[in-house]
Every structure is written in C-alpha cells, then in structure tokens.
Motif scaffolding. Structure first.
Motif, PDB file in Angstrom:
ATOM      1  N   VAL A 153       0.849  -1.189   0.000  1.00 27.70           N
ATOM      2  CA  VAL A 153       0.000   0.000   0.000  1.00 27.70           C
ATOM      3  C   VAL A 153       0.889   1.245   0.000  1.00 27.70           C
ATOM      4  CG1 VAL A 153      -1.896   1.219   1.121  1.00 27.70           C
ATOM      5  CG2 VAL A 153      -1.677  -1.266   1.379  1.00 27.70           C
ATOM      6  N   PRO A 154       0.924   2.009  -1.081  1.00 24.99           N
ATOM      7  CA  PRO A 154       1.692   3.264  -1.079  1.00 24.99           C
ATOM      8  C   PRO A 154       1.163   4.205   0.003  1.00 24.99           C
ATOM      9  CG  PRO A 154       0.991   2.670  -3.307  1.00 24.99           C
ATOM     10  CD  PRO A 154       0.260   1.759  -2.370  1.00 24.99           C
ATOM     11  N   ASP A 155       2.057   5.001   0.564  1.00 24.43           N
ATOM     12  CA  ASP A 155       1.653   5.907   1.643  1.00 24.43           C
ATOM     13  C   ASP A 155       0.506   6.812   1.221  1.00 24.43           C
ATOM     14  OD1 ASP A 155       3.529   4.853   3.326  1.00 24.43           O
ATOM     15  OD2 ASP A 155       5.049   6.388   2.936  1.00 24.43           O
ATOM     16  N   VAL A 156       0.511   7.226  -0.050  1.00 25.14           N
ATOM     17  CA  VAL A 156      -0.528   8.138  -0.513  1.00 25.14           C
ATOM     18  C   VAL A 156      -1.911   7.480  -0.509  1.00 25.14           C
ATOM     19  CG1 VAL A 156      -0.292   7.546  -2.966  1.00 25.14           C
ATOM     20  CG2 VAL A 156      -1.042   9.844  -2.302  1.00 25.14           C
ATOM     21  N   MET A 157      -1.915   6.111  -0.516  1.00 23.34           N
ATOM     22  CA  MET A 157      -3.182   5.384  -0.548  1.00 23.34           C
ATOM     23  C   MET A 157      -3.660   4.946   0.831  1.00 23.34           C
ATOM     24  SD  MET A 157      -4.159   5.288  -3.669  1.00 23.34           S
ATOM     25  CE  MET A 157      -5.409   4.016  -3.583  1.00 23.34           C
ATOM     26  N   LYS A 158      -2.787   4.995   1.836  1.00 23.96           N
ATOM     27  CA  LYS A 158      -3.130   4.457   3.147  1.00 23.96           C
ATOM     28  C   LYS A 158      -4.358   5.111   3.792  1.00 23.96           C
ATOM     29  CE  LYS A 158       1.249   2.341   4.385  1.00 23.96           C
ATOM     30  NZ  LYS A 158       2.402   2.293   5.300  1.00 23.96           N
ATOM     31  N   PRO A 159      -4.598   6.414   3.577  1.00 23.38           N
ATOM     32  CA  PRO A 159      -5.822   6.986   4.162  1.00 23.38           C
ATOM     33  C   PRO A 159      -7.107   6.387   3.611  1.00 23.38           C
ATOM     34  CG  PRO A 159      -4.261   8.719   3.609  1.00 23.38           C
ATOM     35  CD  PRO A 159      -3.747   7.467   2.990  1.00 23.38           C
ATOM     36  N   PHE A 160      -7.001   5.684   2.469  1.00 26.22           N
ATOM     37  CA  PHE A 160      -8.198   5.171   1.803  1.00 26.22           C
ATOM     38  C   PHE A 160      -8.283   3.647   1.811  1.00 26.22           C
ATOM     39  CE2 PHE A 160      -6.392   8.925  -0.331  1.00 26.22           C
ATOM     40  CZ  PHE A 160      -7.342   9.862   0.059  1.00 26.22           C
ATOM     41  N   VAL A 161      -7.231   2.980   2.302  1.00 24.72           N
ATOM     42  CA  VAL A 161      -7.215   1.515   2.350  1.00 24.72           C
ATOM     43  C   VAL A 161      -7.235   1.095   3.822  1.00 24.72           C
ATOM     44  CG1 VAL A 161      -5.958  -0.588   1.767  1.00 24.72           C
ATOM     45  CG2 VAL A 161      -5.901   1.367   0.198  1.00 24.72           C
ATOM     46  N   ASN A 162      -8.321   0.503   4.250  1.00 23.12           N
ATOM     47  CA  ASN A 162      -8.451   0.100   5.648  1.00 23.12           C
ATOM     48  C   ASN A 162      -7.522  -1.061   5.974  1.00 23.12           C
ATOM     49  OD1 ASN A 162     -10.505   1.979   6.184  1.00 23.12           O
ATOM     50  ND2 ASN A 162     -12.086   0.574   5.479  1.00 23.12           N
ATOM     51  N   ASP A 163      -6.826  -0.943   7.108  1.00 23.15           N
ATOM     52  CA  ASP A 163      -5.998  -2.041   7.585  1.00 23.15           C
ATOM     53  C   ASP A 163      -6.889  -3.043   8.324  1.00 23.15           C
ATOM     54  OD1 ASP A 163      -3.820  -3.586   8.037  1.00 23.15           O
ATOM     55  OD2 ASP A 163      -2.751  -2.155   9.309  1.00 23.15           O
ATOM     56  N   TYR A 164      -6.402  -4.239   8.540  1.00 24.63           N
ATOM     57  CA  TYR A 164      -7.184  -5.259   9.249  1.00 24.63           C
ATOM     58  C   TYR A 164      -6.211  -6.136  10.022  1.00 24.63           C
ATOM     59  CZ  TYR A 164     -11.237  -8.251  10.051  1.00 24.63           C
ATOM     60  OH  TYR A 164     -12.282  -8.929  10.631  1.00 24.63           O
ATOM     61  N   LYS A 165      -6.270  -6.072  11.338  1.00 30.20           N
ATOM     62  CA  LYS A 165      -5.322  -6.831  12.148  1.00 30.20           C
ATOM     63  C   LYS A 165      -5.917  -8.177  12.536  1.00 30.20           C
ATOM     64  CE  LYS A 165      -6.506  -5.279  16.846  1.00 30.20           C
ATOM     65  NZ  LYS A 165      -6.678  -6.641  17.403  1.00 30.20           N
ATOM     66  N   ILE A 166      -5.036  -9.118  12.826  1.00 34.13           N
ATOM     67  CA  ILE A 166      -5.480 -10.424  13.290  1.00 34.13           C
ATOM     68  C   ILE A 166      -5.164 -10.556  14.772  1.00 34.13           C
ATOM     69  CG2 ILE A 166      -5.226 -11.534  11.036  1.00 34.13           C
ATOM     70  CD1 ILE A 166      -2.594 -12.735  12.001  1.00 34.13           C
ATOM     71  N   ASN A 167      -5.939 -11.377  15.458  1.00 38.22           N
ATOM     72  CA  ASN A 167      -5.709 -11.660  16.877  1.00 38.22           C
ATOM     73  C   ASN A 167      -4.858 -12.926  16.961  1.00 38.22           C
ATOM     74  OD1 ASN A 167      -7.501  -9.543  17.904  1.00 38.22           O
ATOM     75  ND2 ASN A 167      -9.148 -10.803  17.067  1.00 38.22           N
ATOM     76  N   LEU A 168      -3.548 -12.741  17.016  1.00 36.09           N
ATOM     77  CA  LEU A 168      -2.622 -13.877  16.997  1.00 36.09           C
ATOM     78  C   LEU A 168      -2.201 -14.250  18.415  1.00 36.09           C
ATOM     79  CD1 LEU A 168      -0.719 -15.686  15.057  1.00 36.09           C
ATOM     80  CD2 LEU A 168       1.055 -14.150  15.910  1.00 36.09           C
ATOM     81  N   ILE A 169      -2.298 -15.535  18.735  1.00 31.69           N
ATOM     82  CA  ILE A 169      -1.804 -16.058  20.002  1.00 31.69           C
ATOM     83  C   ILE A 169      -0.608 -16.952  19.675  1.00 31.69           C
ATOM     84  CG2 ILE A 169      -2.404 -17.193  22.156  1.00 31.69           C
ATOM     85  CD1 ILE A 169      -4.147 -14.727  21.414  1.00 31.69           C
ATOM     86  N   ASP A 170       0.591 -16.434  19.863  1.00 33.05           N
ATOM     87  CA  ASP A 170       1.828 -17.178  19.594  1.00 33.05           C
ATOM     88  C   ASP A 170       2.115 -18.010  20.841  1.00 33.05           C
ATOM     89  OD1 ASP A 170       4.333 -18.107  18.938  1.00 33.05           O
ATOM     90  OD2 ASP A 170       5.032 -16.208  18.111  1.00 33.05           O
ATOM     91  N   VAL A 171       1.552 -19.206  20.901  1.00 31.95           N
ATOM     92  CA  VAL A 171       1.509 -19.990  22.138  1.00 31.95           C
ATOM     93  C   VAL A 171       2.890 -20.253  22.738  1.00 31.95           C
ATOM     94  CG1 VAL A 171       0.740 -22.155  23.185  1.00 31.95           C
ATOM     95  CG2 VAL A 171      -0.696 -21.012  21.477  1.00 31.95           C
TER      96      VAL A 171
END
Length: 302
Positions: A153-171
């Motif tokens: 994602v180019p920086d210029v596009m980041k305001p318009f591209v939603n990020d999505y995080k995952i809930n990772l459990i690194d056991v």
C-alpha cells in the motif's frame, strides 16, 4: 484434512475449552465468555464469486455466543490453528469475518405489516465477530499481523485503504504469567510449549486434565510423540482426571512397550481410519510415506 487439524478441532469443540482460550487470551482470564453461552456454529460459509460459482470457506472452529446473560453478546467466535506461518492469514481472516458479517445481515426478521398486509423486513441487531489465530510453530510469528503486512500500500493510498489486524496467540512465546490466565486444559498445553521454547526440560504440574482423550491426541501430533496417541487409544479411560505427571509416567511405560511391528501397524491402521494425514503419520511413526501407504494397502484401508 491433516492430523493436526483434526485433533485441534476435536479438542476445541468443547465449550469450556473455547471459553477458556478466549478469556485467557483476550480478557486477562476474567470470565467474560461463559461456556454455557456457547453453541456450535456451522464452520462452512458460502459466497458467490464473479464467475457465478458458489464457493465455500471453512473455519477450523466456530461457536455462537448466544446467551444474553453473558457479559458480552457475539455473533461468532472463530479459531484458526496454525503450526506454520501463513503470510496470507490476514486476508483469510478478513474473508472469514466478512462472510460472517454477511450472515448477520441475513438474520433480519420478516414480519407482516398489519396495515398494508404486506411482508416487510425488519433490521435485527448486529453483533461482533472475533477470530483467534492459535499458532504453535517453532519460529516466532513476527509478521504478518495485519493486512498492511500482506499487501503493498503506497503511503498516498493508506488513508483510503483500511488495515485489518489479526488476533494472533503465539503460544510458545507466551509468558508464564500469560499461561496462568488460562484455567483449563489449554493451560497445560500452553505451559508445555512455553517451557520447551525456553529450552527447558518440561516439568509438568499436578493440574488435572478435563478432556483426556482429545488432549492426548493433540499432544501426540503437536509433539510428534506416538506414545500420547497410544495412550489415548488404549488407556484414556484409566487416565480420566489424571495430571500430566501421571500421563508422563504412563508415556514412559508405553514407550518401553512400543516398538513391535504389530503394535506400530495397529497404530497406523487406527490413524488412517481417522483420515489423519499420511505425512504426519509417517513422522509420528518414524517411517517413510511409502511405508505408511504400503501398510494401508496391506490392511485394505487405502
């Protein structure tokens, strides 16, 4: 479906296990999700692609949190189990969650309008979806943790591209303090991996196991130790309510009894009948894939 997938899914079908993992991972061990509020959900979701073909996604584990007396109300709790790092995991989770929210839209009620005599759709409440990725691999999972780690994602596009995080459990990389936030069988599994990942010999606690058979089979594939599987097949009834100390004593005794070709062949037959992945069976039995296939054909299972 691989052996790891089968055993993890079997272990995580128990509502108390699911509630414990969620509460320990997300809520510092507080009983926010109650086991008796959980109901089995359909792990399959369907969507229609641009080609007009119906495609299907399958979660590893899915539960509805339905009890309104619970501290929170969730549309769905989903688990994804990983033993290897998957760089597309944020996209996969985004897909699962998106379809689950789509299902929420289909929960609207259709009522009969008394004035017009026509049916109309009444918008129902929407509830959140939570997906946890449980990772048991040897290497630390540093990335990907969000959609931005996967796509360019180019920086210029980041305001318009939603990020999505995952809930990772690194056991294996949990701290001992985090392990103690789990109350049930998952605490025993997490404690094993944390001790081993720190380079220590495993010292079990006296905590009693609640779901002996499922846990022994899961330990067998996660540790590549056939003796746990053998115990689950032949001595799980004797170990109901046992601790890992007692299990390890039986494991050592079972190891001395193992070794004969007849015993190993019987074990392989049982694992093949459960549709366990042949590559994993070969690793556990310390045989080649070709040898496992030959045993399957000789015993008329393959």
């Amino acid at each position: 479906m691989g052996e790891k997938d089968i055993t993890q899914k079997n272990f995580e079908t128990y509502n108390d296990v699911v509630a414990d993992i969620v509460n320990g991972s997300l809520f510092d061990g507080k009983e926010i999700i109650k086991a008796d509020s959980l109901v089995d959900a359909q792990p399959f979701s369907q969507y229609k692609a641009d080609d007009g073909i119906i495609h299907e996604l399958e979660r590893d584990v899915a539960k509805y949190c339905m009890n309104m007396k619970c501290n929170v109300r969730l549309a769905l709790i989903g688990f994804e189990n990983q033993i290897a790092i998957d760089w597309d995991m944020p996209i996969r989770v985004l897909g699962y969650d998106g379809i689950s929210y789509r299902d929420e839209m289909n929960m609207d009620n259709v009522i009969l309008d008394e004035i017009t005599g026509k049916k109309r759709r009444v918008r129902g409440k929407r509830y959140p979806v939570i997906t946890l990725v449980l990772y048991f691999g040897e290497r630390p999972w540093k990335k990907p943790l969000c959609l931005y780690d996967v796509i360019d994602v180019p920086d210029v596009m980041k305001p318009f591209v939603n990020d999505y995080k995952i809930n990772l459990i690194d056991v294996p990389r949990l701290t001992p303090e985090q392990v103690q936030k789990y109350k049930g069988d998952f605490q025993i599994i997490a404690d094993y991996f944390v001790q081993r990942s720190n380079g220590h010999d495993y010292i079990p606690t006296n905590k009693k196991i609640q779901h002996t058979d499922s846990m022994l089979k899961l330990m067998s594939v996660l540790t590549n130790d056939i003796r746990y599987y053998e115990l689950s097949e032949y001595q799980s009834d004797e170990l109901e309510g046992a601790s890992m100390c007692e299990v390890l004593d039986k494991v050592e005794a079972r190891g001395k009894a193992l070794g004969s070709e007849a015993t190993k062949t019987e074990m392989i037959k049982n694992m093949l009948k459960e549709n366990i992945n042949i590559d994993i069976i070969a690793k556990v039995a310390k045989l080649t894939v070709e040898q496992v296939v030959a045993i399957g054909k000789k015993t008329a299972i393959l």
